[in-house]
Design a protein around this motif. Structure first.
Motif, short mmCIF file in Angstrom:
data_model
loop_
_atom_site.label_atom_id
_atom_site.label_comp_id
_atom_site.label_asym_id
_atom_site.label_seq_id
_atom_site.Cartn_x
_atom_site.Cartn_y
_atom_site.Cartn_z
N LEU A 1 34.06 19.54 20.96
CA LEU A 1 33.48 20.25 19.82
C LEU A 1 33.36 21.74 20.09
CD1 LEU A 1 30.70 17.73 18.70
CD2 LEU A 1 32.85 18.27 17.51
N ALA A 2 33.11 22.10 21.36
CA ALA A 2 33.03 23.52 21.71
C ALA A 2 34.37 24.20 21.50
CB ALA A 2 32.57 23.67 23.16
N ALA B 1 34.16 26.06 25.84
CA ALA B 1 34.57 24.71 26.22
C ALA B 1 34.85 24.62 27.72
CB ALA B 1 35.81 24.30 25.42
N ALA B 2 35.49 25.65 28.26
CA ALA B 2 35.80 25.66 29.70
C ALA B 2 34.53 25.69 30.54
CB ALA B 2 36.69 26.86 30.03
N LEU C 1 29.89 20.19 33.46
CA LEU C 1 29.92 18.73 33.58
C LEU C 1 30.52 18.30 34.91
CD1 LEU C 1 31.01 17.73 29.97
CD2 LEU C 1 28.93 16.98 31.11
N GLY C 2 31.65 18.91 35.29
CA GLY C 2 32.29 18.56 36.55
C GLY C 2 31.39 18.82 37.74
N MET C 3 30.73 19.96 37.73
CA MET C 3 29.86 20.32 38.84
C MET C 3 28.65 19.39 38.92
SD MET C 3 27.95 23.98 39.50
CE MET C 3 26.83 23.70 38.12
N GLN C 4 28.04 19.10 37.76
CA GLN C 4 26.84 18.26 37.75
C GLN C 4 27.16 16.81 38.10
OE1 GLN C 4 23.68 19.33 37.47
NE2 GLN C 4 24.51 21.40 37.35
N ILE D 1 26.44 31.26 28.98
CA ILE D 1 27.27 30.70 27.92
C ILE D 1 27.01 31.33 26.56
CG2 ILE D 1 25.72 28.78 27.32
CD1 ILE D 1 28.28 27.03 27.16
N GLY D 2 25.77 31.74 26.30
CA GLY D 2 25.48 32.38 25.02
C GLY D 2 26.23 33.69 24.86
#
Length: 313
Positions: A122-123, A132-133, A139-142, A170-171
């Motif tokens: 969605l991003a 999105a990146a 997500l990958g890191m967490q 990110i903002g």
């Protein structure tokens, strides 16, 4: 007769509305709503750049907040599903919905996986490829943290700190704003200060009960963790002061030099937070800020000064 009635009730196949509601509530609890306040950091970079209150910025930031919250919830769901067996043996974590059986492990994995795919997708569609990146990297890191990195000395501190920094970045990236080096330094080391203060507090409170809440605490010494949060506090204060004084020679349109005066409130906030770190009572950052009225008041004063500095520059 009564026993037979009870057995018949337990053999009922269709889930009752109460059970369905219980599952939904369990999923919500697993997503950690109390932690969502951290995602307000997505507004940090636009606020620092004075670009927070336009209609475009608010709409885009609201979207980014929701997407980041979805990705963070995905991590919590997958983490709790993976740790369900271990959590059942823990005196506190056994009450988590997945460990307690309120949310089946398979359902937690599925919900987490769906959110992990939808967030970046969605991003990319509604925001930008950069957003999105960054969400994908988060997500990958967490997820790597959940699997193995939380057991690696020092790296665990870096990963949690980087999660805060990504929220703050990110903002600005979503709005195409340049990120100040002083902003990144202050935010990064400020996050490290709070993360290491929390670890230090856990180590102090669990002295003599090594590994009960977090196995890696047995590898740290309280002296080392104290050194880390003190170092991080000092660097974050230095970074903020350099930001505040960077344009010190530029004439201000305000009555007072709010940019420079905001240093006082920032330093007071760090010193006040350090009181709880030193006592070993600095738990979740949002709990410390919301429960201590003087710290909350200092924070509001700082926000006011910070806002005036941006408006009058």
């Amino acid at each position: 007769m009564a026993e037979r009635t009870v057995l018949l009730e337990h053999r009922g196949t269709p889930p009752s509305p109460a059970r369905t509601g219980s599952l939904a509530l369990g999923l919500l609890r697993t997503a950690r709503p109390r932690q969502w306040v951290k995602n307000l950091l997505v507004a940090a970079a636009p606020a620092a750049a004075g670009q927070l209150f336009s209609r475009h910025a608010l709409t885009r930031l609201a979207l980014v907040f929701v997407l980041f919250t979805a990705c963070a919830a995905a991590v919590y769901l997958i983490n709790d599903a993976r740790d369900a067996v271990a959590d059942r043996a823990h005196p506190v974590k056994r009450h988590r919905p997945v460990a307690a059986g309120q949310v089946p492990v398979r359902v937690a994995y599925t919900a987490g996986g769906v959110l992990a795919v939808l967030g970046p997708a969605l991003a990319a569609w509604l925001s930008s490829p950069v957003t999105a990146a960054l969400l994908t990297a988060y997500l990958g890191m967490q997820l790597a943290y959940c699997v193995s990195l939380k057991h690696v000395l020092v790296v665990d501190l870096v990963v949690v700190t980087t999660g805060f920094l990504m929220r703050a970045m990110i903002g600005g990236l979503a709005l195409g704003l340049p990120l100040s080096r002083w902003f990144l330094i202050t935010t990064g080391f400020g996050a490290l200060f709070m993360v290491s203060a929390k670890r230090y507090s856990e180590a102090v409170q669990m002295a003599g009960k090594a590994g009960v809440t977090r196995a890696l605490l047995t590898e740290y010494t309280t002296g080392y963790l104290r050194f880390v949060w003190q170092l991080a506090a000092g660097v974050s204060v230095l970074g903020y002061c350099l930001w505040a004084l960077e344009d010190g020679g530029v004439p201000s349109t305000g009555v007072l030099p709010w940019r420079q005066l905001s240093m006082v409130a920032f330093i007071l906030a760090v010193l006040r937070y350090a009181v709880f770190a030193d006592r070993g009572t600095a738990g979740e950052p949002e709990d410390v800020v919301l429960r201590d009225r003087p710290l909350a008041l200092i924070g509001l004063v700082w926000l006011a000064m910070y806002g005036l500095a941006i408006v009058n520059r």
